[in-house]
Every structure is written in C-alpha cells, then in structure tokens.
Design a protein around this motif. Structure first.
Motif, mmCIF file in Angstrom:
data_model
loop_
_atom_site.group_PDB
_atom_site.id
_atom_site.type_symbol
_atom_site.label_atom_id
_atom_site.label_comp_id
_atom_site.label_asym_id
_atom_site.label_seq_id
_atom_site.Cartn_x
_atom_site.Cartn_y
_atom_site.Cartn_z
ATOM 1 N N GLY A 48 0.782 -1.287 0.097
ATOM 2 C CA GLY A 48 -0.083 -0.102 0.036
ATOM 3 C C GLY A 48 0.914 1.316 -0.046
ATOM 4 O O GLY A 48 0.295 2.412 0.044
ATOM 5 N N HIS A 51 0.704 3.192 -5.290
ATOM 6 C CA HIS A 51 -0.532 3.032 -6.028
ATOM 7 C C HIS A 51 -0.134 2.663 -7.653
ATOM 8 O O HIS A 51 0.713 3.298 -7.927
ATOM 9 N N ARG A 62 2.082 6.848 -2.447
ATOM 10 C CA ARG A 62 0.722 6.906 -1.490
ATOM 11 C C ARG A 62 1.454 7.521 -0.239
ATOM 12 O O ARG A 62 2.334 7.123 0.611
ATOM 13 N N GLN A 64 1.557 8.398 3.624
ATOM 14 C CA GLN A 64 1.466 7.471 5.003
ATOM 15 C C GLN A 64 1.568 8.266 6.031
ATOM 16 O O GLN A 64 2.489 8.895 6.260
#
Length: 68
Positions: A48, A51, A62, A64
C-alpha cells in the motif's frame, strides 16, 4: 542491479506530490524494462505504499500519515 536496489531507486524517482509516472518512463529512467519495474514495485504496491494504475500502467507514491 538487484531487484532490491532497483526498488530503492524507483521509490526515490516517484514524485513526492503523489503524481503518477508511467512504467515506461520509470523503465527508461533506470535503463530497465517495464517488466523489471513491475517486479521491483510489486512489494510496495502490495504493502500500500505505492498505487499502481493498471489502466495507464502508472505508479504513484501514496501518502502514509504525515509523510510519503
């Protein structure tokens, strides 16, 4: 270059603002193939942290928490 080394370089190349880069552009920037890019970014995508837009074959960092 090992897959782990390539992964580090690719993560460093992704824009901090989260804008996407195509797999081909990343491959060209690292003198590799788009298949090698996909293989190297498989773990960050699964975790994750990155992307992957399958339709456009583009990758984006992405956010965090407060950092990328």
């Amino acid at each position: 270059m090992t897959t782990d080394q390539l992964q580090i370089v690719l993560l460093a190349l992704l824009p901090a603002d989260g804008s996407p880069l195509s797999g081909d552009a990343l491959a060209k920037a690292t003198c590799t193939t788009s298949h090698q890019v996909a293989e190297a970014l498989e773990a960050p995508v699964s975790a994750g942290r990155v992307h992957h837009d399958l339709a456009g074959d583009a990758y984006a960092a992405r956010k965090q928490g407060g950092a990328l």
